[in-house]
Write a protein that holds these residues in place. Structure first.
Motif, PDB file in Angstrom:
ATOM      1  N   MET A   1       0.855  -1.202   0.000  1.00  0.00           N
ATOM      2  CA  MET A   1       0.000   0.000   0.000  1.00  0.00           C
ATOM      3  C   MET A   1       0.894   1.257   0.000  1.00  0.00           C
ATOM      4  N   THR A   2       0.571   2.159  -0.871  1.00  0.00           N
ATOM      5  CA  THR A   2       1.336   3.411  -0.935  1.00  0.00           C
ATOM      6  C   THR A   2       1.110   4.234   0.329  1.00  0.00           C
ATOM      7  N   GLN A   3       2.177   4.866   0.808  1.00  0.00           N
ATOM      8  CA  GLN A   3       2.077   5.734   1.976  1.00  0.00           C
ATOM      9  C   GLN A   3       2.305   7.181   1.549  1.00  0.00           C
ATOM     10  N   ILE A   4       1.874   8.104   2.418  1.00  0.00           N
ATOM     11  CA  ILE A   4       2.028   9.510   2.005  1.00  0.00           C
ATOM     12  C   ILE A   4       3.506   9.898   1.931  1.00  0.00           C
TER      13      ILE A   4
ATOM     14  N   GLY B   1     -16.712  11.281  -3.239  1.00  0.00           N
ATOM     15  CA  GLY B   1     -17.363  10.296  -2.378  1.00  0.00           C
ATOM     16  C   GLY B   1     -16.558   9.021  -2.187  1.00  0.00           C
ATOM     17  N   GLU B   2     -15.317   9.027  -2.619  1.00  0.00           N
ATOM     18  CA  GLU B   2     -14.433   7.883  -2.437  1.00  0.00           C
ATOM     19  C   GLU B   2     -13.404   8.184  -1.352  1.00  0.00           C
ATOM     20  N   PRO B   3     -12.950   7.265  -0.545  1.00  0.00           N
ATOM     21  CA  PRO B   3     -13.264   5.841  -0.567  1.00  0.00           C
ATOM     22  C   PRO B   3     -14.527   5.514   0.223  1.00  0.00           C
ATOM     23  N   GLN B   4     -15.271   4.522  -0.302  1.00  0.00           N
ATOM     24  CA  GLN B   4     -16.415   3.982   0.426  1.00  0.00           C
ATOM     25  C   GLN B   4     -15.981   2.673   1.060  1.00  0.00           C
ATOM     26  N   ILE B   5     -16.248   2.550   2.323  1.00  0.00           N
ATOM     27  CA  ILE B   5     -15.766   1.385   3.064  1.00  0.00           C
ATOM     28  C   ILE B   5     -16.930   0.713   3.783  1.00  0.00           C
ATOM     29  N   ARG B   6     -17.067  -0.589   3.577  1.00  0.00           N
ATOM     30  CA  ARG B   6     -17.974  -1.356   4.448  1.00  0.00           C
ATOM     31  C   ARG B   6     -17.134  -1.761   5.648  1.00  0.00           C
TER      32      ARG B   6
ATOM     33  N   THR C   1     -21.743   0.892   5.909  1.00  0.00           N
ATOM     34  CA  THR C   1     -20.925   1.286   4.767  1.00  0.00           C
ATOM     35  C   THR C   1     -20.883   2.807   4.769  1.00  0.00           C
ATOM     36  N   VAL C   2     -19.681   3.348   4.773  1.00  0.00           N
ATOM     37  CA  VAL C   2     -19.535   4.785   4.988  1.00  0.00           C
ATOM     38  C   VAL C   2     -18.570   5.385   3.967  1.00  0.00           C
ATOM     39  N   VAL C   3     -18.681   6.696   3.800  1.00  0.00           N
ATOM     40  CA  VAL C   3     -17.591   7.452   3.173  1.00  0.00           C
ATOM     41  C   VAL C   3     -16.622   7.751   4.303  1.00  0.00           C
ATOM     42  N   GLN C   4     -15.450   7.195   4.184  1.00  0.00           N
ATOM     43  CA  GLN C   4     -14.515   7.214   5.306  1.00  0.00           C
ATOM     44  C   GLN C   4     -13.451   8.294   5.111  1.00  0.00           C
ATOM     45  N   PHE C   5     -12.988   8.866   6.232  1.00  0.00           N
ATOM     46  CA  PHE C   5     -11.871   9.802   6.146  1.00  0.00           C
ATOM     47  C   PHE C   5     -10.675   9.073   5.534  1.00  0.00           C
ATOM     48  N   PRO C   6     -10.008   9.687   4.584  1.00  0.00           N
ATOM     49  CA  PRO C   6      -8.812   9.024   4.029  1.00  0.00           C
ATOM     50  C   PRO C   6      -7.744   8.807   5.099  1.00  0.00           C
ATOM     51  N   VAL C   7      -7.625   9.763   6.009  1.00  0.00           N
ATOM     52  CA  VAL C   7      -6.660   9.642   7.110  1.00  0.00           C
ATOM     53  C   VAL C   7      -7.351  10.115   8.379  1.00  0.00           C
ATOM     54  N   TYR C   8      -7.284   9.299   9.407  1.00  0.00           N
ATOM     55  CA  TYR C   8      -7.844   9.717  10.692  1.00  0.00           C
ATOM     56  C   TYR C   8      -6.784   9.476  11.754  1.00  0.00           C
ATOM     57  N   GLU C   9      -5.897  10.441  11.896  1.00  0.00           N
ATOM     58  CA  GLU C   9      -4.772  10.347  12.826  1.00  0.00           C
ATOM     59  C   GLU C   9      -4.541  11.709  13.447  1.00  0.00           C
TER      60      GLU C   9
ATOM     61  N   ASP D   1      -5.435   5.400   0.059  1.00  0.00           N
ATOM     62  CA  ASP D   1      -6.410   4.410  -0.391  1.00  0.00           C
ATOM     63  C   ASP D   1      -7.079   4.840  -1.696  1.00  0.00           C
ATOM     64  N   TYR D   2      -6.260   5.157  -2.686  1.00  0.00           N
ATOM     65  CA  TYR D   2      -6.786   5.471  -4.018  1.00  0.00           C
ATOM     66  C   TYR D   2      -6.041   4.618  -5.029  1.00  0.00           C
ATOM     67  N   GLN D   3      -6.691   4.387  -6.155  1.00  0.00           N
ATOM     68  CA  GLN D   3      -6.018   3.599  -7.193  1.00  0.00           C
ATOM     69  C   GLN D   3      -4.815   4.371  -7.713  1.00  0.00           C
ATOM     70  N   GLN D   4      -3.850   3.605  -8.198  1.00  0.00           N
ATOM     71  CA  GLN D   4      -2.558   4.167  -8.602  1.00  0.00           C
ATOM     72  C   GLN D   4      -2.708   5.322  -9.588  1.00  0.00           C
ATOM     73  N   GLU D   5      -3.646   5.186 -10.515  1.00  0.00           N
ATOM     74  CA  GLU D   5      -3.731   6.184 -11.583  1.00  0.00           C
ATOM     75  C   GLU D   5      -4.250   7.542 -11.115  1.00  0.00           C
ATOM     76  N   TYR D   6      -4.702   7.602  -9.870  1.00  0.00           N
ATOM     77  CA  TYR D   6      -5.172   8.898  -9.355  1.00  0.00           C
ATOM     78  C   TYR D   6      -4.164   9.546  -8.412  1.00  0.00           C
ATOM     79  N   MET D   7      -3.076   8.859  -8.153  1.00  0.00           N
ATOM     80  CA  MET D   7      -2.154   9.382  -7.143  1.00  0.00           C
ATOM     81  C   MET D   7      -1.376  10.594  -7.629  1.00  0.00           C
ATOM     82  N   ASP D   8      -1.129  10.678  -8.936  1.00  0.00           N
ATOM     83  CA  ASP D   8      -0.421  11.858  -9.423  1.00  0.00           C
ATOM     84  C   ASP D   8      -1.251  13.119  -9.169  1.00  0.00           C
ATOM     85  N   ALA D   9      -2.577  12.950  -9.144  1.00  0.00           N
ATOM     86  CA  ALA D   9      -3.427  14.106  -8.864  1.00  0.00           C
ATOM     87  C   ALA D   9      -3.217  14.593  -7.431  1.00  0.00           C
TER      88      ALA D   9
END
Lengths: 229, 313
Positions: A1-4, A47-52, A139-147, A158-166
């Motif tokens: 998993m990619t990290q910040i 509205g991404e990421p959606q997590i159950r 199932t929720v729209v979850q915070f990408p980072v909750y720290e 938690d995004y697909q690789q092709e969106y990380m450059d954005a």
């Protein structure tokens, strides 16, 4: 998993900063938060990421209102067992004015429906009465980072690789606000790239499930002027 | 309540303003609570007498805000409440530039901006709700809203028969409507059937008919933040929205008179802040989070034109 921390290097490259020891920007207190900011904005936009959620949510007995899981922005779906229907409290008032009535002496563990109540709570009806925990899956729209701050760099992306450059684009734009002037203005082209990618992500998210932002179903009621204000 | 604290936002603001921040570590000895300690730190950048700083890591039970009494080359003195081990972080947005007599920003000023911005955001999005049960006073028609209420959204009337609890919606109306329906409505008594907020004092609500017994009502209201008072106060807006508070504070800080006035930064950060409100409203509408009788919106993200305007301009 990619990290910040992985993406931070790319941000520093765009800023012409040293990867190992940046001078004008603080890695932990600026670059990492800019990347989290990018993910937050992406979540709001698409509205991404959606997590159950993998851990069942324990419904508090004796109450219509439940606190949202702390890392969740919006509740999209509830099940357990079976699909639990979504309503709104306004709709419930029109459909069933007695929806907030229940017998406190009769055990009840069957949840008939749920409704949103701001970002911080949601409601269920009827309330759970009796012993034993009642759990549901959310199932929720979850915070990408909750720290807590400061971020360590190990926070996952938690995004697909092709969106990380954005995300890198957005962070490098946000960093240049500090420079101001022409640097800020020229970074708007980078921001534009981020926004284009968010449009693509939004389309992709809609293709996965166009009803992920579900409207409630129920009466088509006419509103009074007072209700409309 | 989220994990992002007021100090986190103000530190973000400091970095954008190129204002020095306190970001150091206790490298001396253990700090004893309940007394004044001399603390040795790795850097005194950003410190000055009177500055408030945070001692201890976010999330630790002993984290506290202390006020610096004196500053020397290798440390500072302050009165502490809690014990702190060696190695704990010491940080804070102190806005030290110009201290003590040509101050650009004070900490109190910046915290006040943050309070303004957060409550403006909560006003415009009404994204946080609360429900509260409160008793009525017999023969009293008017009541004050809760201090943390932005707007009343719904009122219900509680009743119980044996073991059955019930809450019935009280209809939202206006005194004008009541006047037209029945000019003598003010003479009627009984359990509340309608509530109104027009033509009465600010932040009050009233009932028809006049309550005659100590019934309990349930209020749904959108909430504002009345607890954002120190650097360690968490924000009421969810963490995911907290960065828009930074832009709102920057818009205010960069628009005040003085050396830090920066019209471009004001314009840009104001637009980002507005964009945050737009995105939040859209997100809420798409997920039915707001007061449902007002829900509108589309699911597909579209760009807000402000960025285009600024870019092309």
């Amino acid at each position: 998993m990619t990290q910040i921390s992985d993406l931070a290097n790319l941000v520093l490259d765009q800023l012409e900063e040293e990867r190992t020891d940046p001078i004008f920007w603080n890695l932990q207190n600026e670059i990492y938060p800019f990347l989290v900011e990018a993910m937050n904005m992406a979540t709001l936009a698409t509205g991404e990421p959606q997590i159950r959620q993998s851990v069942p949510f324990a419904i508090q007995p004796g109450s219509f209102f439940q606190a949202m899981p702390p890392n969740a922005l919006a509740l999209l779906r509830m099940d357990g067992p079976g699909y639990i229907r979504k309503y709104s409290w306004w709709e419930l008032d029109k459909l069933d004015p007695g929806w907030e009535s229940y017998d406190t002496s009769v055990p009840s563990t069957k949840i008939q429906g749920w409704f949103p109540f701001g970002f911080n709570k949601f409601g269920i009806f009827p309330p759970v009465v009796g012993s034993g925990p009642v759990t549901v899956y959310l199932t929720v729209v979850q915070f990408p980072v909750y720290e807590s701050r400061p971020y360590t760099g190990a926070e996952s992306v938690d995004y697909q690789q092709e969106y990380m450059d954005a995300l890198v684009d957005y962070a490098s734009h946000a960093a240049r606000i500090k420079e101001g002037g022409q640097e800020l203005l020229s970074s708007l082209a980078v921001l534009d790239r981020f926004l284009n990618k968010m449009e693509e992500l939004s389309k992709f998210a809609t293709r996965k499930g166009s009803l992920r932002f579900t409207k409630t179903v129920g009466v088509a009621a006419k509103q009074t002027d007072v209700e409309q204000r | 309540m989220g994990l992002i604290l007021a100090n986190d936002i103000l530190m973000d603001v400091s970095y954008v303003l190129v204002s020095a921040v306190v970001n150091t570590t206790n490298i001396g000895t253990t700090i004893d609570g309940g007394t004044v300690n001399a603390v040795t730190v790795s850097s005194v950048v950003g410190m000055y007498p009177g500055a408030q700083i945070v001692v201890g890591a976010n999330g630790s039970g002993t984290q506290e805000v202390v006020t610096i009494a004196t500053v020397g080359p290798g440390g500072f003195t302050a009165l502490f409440v809690n014990n702190h081990p060696v190695g704990e972080p010491i940080f804070g947005a102190t806005f030290p530039e110009g201290q003590p007599d040509h101050i650009l920003f004070t900490q109190a000023e910046m915290l006040a901006y943050l309070v303004e911005v957060e409550n403006d955001f909560l006003l415009k999005t009404r994204c946080i709700y609360n429900n509260l049960q409160t008793p009525l006073t017999p023969a009293s028609r008017f009541y004050a809203q809760s201090a943390d209420a932005v707007r009343l959204e719904r009122i219900g009337l509680l009743s119980s028969v044996a073991t059955v609890l019930s809450i019935q919606e009280v209809q939202n109306s206006t005194q004008t409507d009541l006047d037209l329906e029945n000019s003598l409505w003010e003479q009627e008594n009984g359990p509340p059937q309608q509530w109104f907020q027009d033509q009465i004092d600010t932040a009050e609500y009233g009932f028809y008919p006049l309550p005659i017994q100590a019934d309990t009502i349930e209020l749904f209201y959108s909430q504002k933040d009345v607890n954002l008072t120190t650097l360690l106060s968490p924000l009421l807006v969810p963490d995911i929205l907290s960065h828009y508070m930074k832009y709102g504070v920057l818009a205010r800080a960069s628009s005040k008179d003085g050396e830090q006035k920066n019209p471009l930064l004001t314009e840009f950060t104001s637009k980002v802040y507005d964009y945050g409100i737009f995105l939040t409203q859209r997100f809420m509408n798409s997920t039915d989070v707001p007061n449902p009788k007002e829900a509108i919106g589309t699911a597909v993200f579209q760009r807000f034109p402000i960025y285009k305007q600024l870019y092309s301009g």
